[in-house]
Write a protein that holds these residues in place. Structure first.
Motif, PDB file in Angstrom:
ATOM      1  N   GLU A   1      -7.923  -3.580   6.353  1.00 58.92           N
ATOM      2  CA  GLU A   1      -8.779  -3.524   5.172  1.00 58.92           C
ATOM      3  C   GLU A   1     -10.240  -3.375   5.567  1.00 58.92           C
ATOM      4  N   ALA A   2     -10.655  -4.100   6.591  1.00 60.60           N
ATOM      5  CA  ALA A   2     -12.054  -4.062   7.024  1.00 60.60           C
ATOM      6  C   ALA A   2     -12.433  -2.701   7.596  1.00 60.60           C
ATOM      7  N   LEU A   3     -11.529  -2.084   8.340  1.00 60.12           N
ATOM      8  CA  LEU A   3     -11.808  -0.755   8.879  1.00 60.12           C
ATOM      9  C   LEU A   3     -11.929   0.268   7.755  1.00 60.12           C
ATOM     10  N   GLY A   4     -11.087   0.120   6.742  1.00 61.22           N
ATOM     11  CA  GLY A   4     -11.193   1.009   5.590  1.00 61.22           C
ATOM     12  C   GLY A   4     -12.516   0.842   4.878  1.00 61.22           C
ATOM     13  N   ALA A   5     -12.999  -0.399   4.788  1.00 63.67           N
ATOM     14  CA  ALA A   5     -14.277  -0.669   4.136  1.00 63.67           C
ATOM     15  C   ALA A   5     -15.440  -0.039   4.899  1.00 63.67           C
ATOM     16  N   MET A   6     -15.247   0.207   6.203  1.00 60.40           N
ATOM     17  CA  MET A   6     -16.272   0.869   7.007  1.00 60.40           C
ATOM     18  C   MET A   6     -16.258   2.381   6.804  1.00 60.40           C
ATOM     19  N   GLY A   7     -15.315   2.868   6.018  1.00 65.98           N
ATOM     20  CA  GLY A   7     -15.252   4.302   5.747  1.00 65.98           C
ATOM     21  C   GLY A   7     -14.459   5.092   6.760  1.00 65.98           C
ATOM     22  N   LYS A   8     -13.673   4.401   7.569  1.00 69.65           N
ATOM     23  CA  LYS A   8     -12.889   5.095   8.584  1.00 69.65           C
ATOM     24  C   LYS A   8     -11.560   5.590   8.012  1.00 69.65           C
ATOM     25  N   THR A   9     -11.102   6.722   8.515  1.00 71.99           N
ATOM     26  CA  THR A   9      -9.745   7.176   8.231  1.00 71.99           C
ATOM     27  C   THR A   9      -8.823   6.355   9.104  1.00 71.99           C
ATOM     28  N   GLU A  10      -7.938   5.601   8.469  1.00 76.89           N
ATOM     29  CA  GLU A  10      -7.097   4.667   9.209  1.00 76.89           C
ATOM     30  C   GLU A  10      -5.634   5.065   9.111  1.00 76.89           C
ATOM     31  N   ILE A  11      -5.025   5.261  10.265  1.00 79.41           N
ATOM     32  CA  ILE A  11      -3.609   5.593  10.357  1.00 79.41           C
ATOM     33  C   ILE A  11      -2.877   4.337  10.817  1.00 79.41           C
ATOM     34  N   VAL A  12      -1.918   3.883  10.031  1.00 78.70           N
ATOM     35  CA  VAL A  12      -1.196   2.646  10.339  1.00 78.70           C
ATOM     36  C   VAL A  12       0.280   2.955  10.550  1.00 78.70           C
ATOM     37  N   ILE A  13       0.858   2.409  11.605  1.00 81.24           N
ATOM     38  CA  ILE A  13       2.309   2.456  11.816  1.00 81.24           C
ATOM     39  C   ILE A  13       2.839   1.072  11.503  1.00 81.24           C
ATOM     40  N   ASP A  14       3.643   0.966  10.449  1.00 77.20           N
ATOM     41  CA  ASP A  14       4.130  -0.337   9.990  1.00 77.20           C
ATOM     42  C   ASP A  14       5.466  -0.127   9.293  1.00 77.20           C
ATOM     43  N   LEU A  15       6.486  -0.855   9.709  1.00 77.56           N
ATOM     44  CA  LEU A  15       7.819  -0.695   9.132  1.00 77.56           C
ATOM     45  C   LEU A  15       7.964  -1.360   7.766  1.00 77.56           C
ATOM     46  N   ASN A  16       6.979  -2.114   7.341  1.00 83.11           N
ATOM     47  CA  ASN A  16       7.022  -2.758   6.031  1.00 83.11           C
ATOM     48  C   ASN A  16       6.082  -2.021   5.082  1.00 83.11           C
ATOM     49  N   PRO A  17       6.599  -1.233   4.146  1.00 86.93           N
ATOM     50  CA  PRO A  17       5.722  -0.475   3.252  1.00 86.93           C
ATOM     51  C   PRO A  17       4.946  -1.349   2.277  1.00 86.93           C
ATOM     52  N   LEU A  18       5.336  -2.625   2.149  1.00 85.94           N
ATOM     53  CA  LEU A  18       4.652  -3.535   1.237  1.00 85.94           C
ATOM     54  C   LEU A  18       3.580  -4.367   1.938  1.00 85.94           C
ATOM     55  N   SER A  19       3.443  -4.211   3.245  1.00 84.62           N
ATOM     56  CA  SER A  19       2.431  -4.977   3.969  1.00 84.62           C
ATOM     57  C   SER A  19       1.037  -4.508   3.554  1.00 84.62           C
ATOM     58  N   ARG A  20       0.057  -5.391   3.704  1.00 84.79           N
ATOM     59  CA  ARG A  20      -1.311  -5.019   3.361  1.00 84.79           C
ATOM     60  C   ARG A  20      -1.794  -3.865   4.228  1.00 84.79           C
ATOM     61  N   SER A  21      -1.375  -3.841   5.496  1.00 83.73           N
ATOM     62  CA  SER A  21      -1.778  -2.762   6.388  1.00 83.73           C
ATOM     63  C   SER A  21      -1.366  -1.407   5.833  1.00 83.73           C
ATOM     64  N   ALA A  22      -0.091  -1.291   5.481  1.00 81.37           N
ATOM     65  CA  ALA A  22       0.402  -0.023   4.942  1.00 81.37           C
ATOM     66  C   ALA A  22      -0.238   0.297   3.606  1.00 81.37           C
ATOM     67  N   GLN A  23      -0.453  -0.722   2.789  1.00 82.52           N
ATOM     68  CA  GLN A  23      -0.985  -0.506   1.449  1.00 82.52           C
ATOM     69  C   GLN A  23      -2.429  -0.019   1.460  1.00 82.52           C
ATOM     70  N   VAL A  24      -3.222  -0.406   2.464  1.00 86.02           N
ATOM     71  CA  VAL A  24      -4.632   0.002   2.496  1.00 86.02           C
ATOM     72  C   VAL A  24      -4.878   1.195   3.416  1.00 86.02           C
ATOM     73  N   ALA A  25      -3.881   1.621   4.177  1.00 85.39           N
ATOM     74  CA  ALA A  25      -4.066   2.712   5.132  1.00 85.39           C
ATOM     75  C   ALA A  25      -4.332   4.037   4.438  1.00 85.39           C
ATOM     76  N   THR A  26      -5.149   4.871   5.067  1.00 87.25           N
ATOM     77  CA  THR A  26      -5.330   6.241   4.598  1.00 87.25           C
ATOM     78  C   THR A  26      -4.047   7.018   4.803  1.00 87.25           C
ATOM     79  N   VAL A  27      -3.423   6.826   5.966  1.00 86.87           N
ATOM     80  CA  VAL A  27      -2.158   7.481   6.294  1.00 86.87           C
ATOM     81  C   VAL A  27      -1.171   6.403   6.756  1.00 86.87           C
TER      82      VAL A  27
END
Length: 243
Positions: free
Chosen positions: A167-193
């Motif tokens: 979430e913090a990296l997204g707030a910095m305006g970065k394009t964030e690519i997350v690999i996460d097997l849980n689509p409901l995790s906060r990481s996946a939910q806030v990722a650009t990709v």
């Protein structure tokens, strides 16, 4: 490590478990990383231990984003270092990305151990030891980054991520690519990709797509613009719920 026959039905997951176990023994992976691996394996089992079409499309978009980036960085934690050092280094070379160690349970010894481990596998340079900048809004150790690494990056691949840093990296305006097997995790939910796939499949897939996109001279902007992150997450959740 006990030799696991290639025809064993649980071959890939057993190999991954042993790699994480060795990572703990070598000081790369924290004990909490064992729990994270087991949680991810459960989701992968529900996905059918396969790369779905939507995940493959996300991996293609990730490749395009890394190729288009001004300064791409691959963030490495203990589990990533233990599971797929060769594959991660290969991806970094394919897209011209930096490698940077970033840890929640950070000690200087662990950072050095992971950096040395990556160099042993062929990495020419590994960032993360300087830690001369901080991600705004975080009070824990993952806030520590290199000023000329993650802090400066415009595109960051963060496999096996902590949700608050995502979430913090997204707030910095970065394009964030997350690999996460849980689509409901906060990481996946806030990722650009968001890539809902197992890391040992996902990283080589991104590398393959990067090479294909570069060789074909594809329009990277068009590849990225056509991506529907919400549909990707919905498809992953549907696949998990339906089996």
């Amino acid at each position: 490590m006990t030799e696991i026959p290639e025809d064993h039905p649980r071959h890939d997951s057993l190999v991954a478990r042993h790699r994480i176990e060795e990572g703990v023994e070598k000081g790369l992976t924290s004990k909490q990383g064992l729990i994270a691996q087991g949680r991810g394996e459960a989701f992968d089992y529900l996905l059918g231990e396969r790369t779905t079409e939507s995940a493959d499309e996300a991996e293609r978009v990730a490749a395009a984003s890394l190729l288009r980036a001004r300064h791409p960085v691959l963030s490495i934690n203990g589990n990533v270092a233990a599971l797929c050092p060769d594959e991660t280094i290969e991806l970094a070379e394919a897209v011209g990305a930096d490698l940077e160690v970033n840890l929640f349970n950070r000690t200087e010894e662990r950072v050095r151990a992971i950096a040395d481990h990556l160099r042993e596998h062929g990495a020419s340079e590994v960032k993360g030891l300087t830690a001369d900048a901080r991600i705004p809004g975080l009070s824990h150790e993952r806030a520590k980054v290199d000023a000329d690494g993650i802090y400066d990056a415009d595109v960051v691949l963060v496999p096996l991520e902590d949700g608050d840093r995502a979430e913090a990296l997204g707030a910095m305006g970065k394009t964030e690519i997350v690999i996460d097997l849980n689509p409901l995790s906060r990481s996946a939910q806030v990722a650009t990709v968001p890539i809902v796939d197992e890391i040992l499949r996902a990283v080589p897939n991104v590398t393959r797509h990067a090479r294909e996109l570069r060789e074909s001279g594809a329009d990277l902007e068009a590849v990225i613009a056509g991506f529907d992150r919400e549909a990707t997450l919905e498809d992953a959740e549907r696949a998990i719920r339906s089996g």
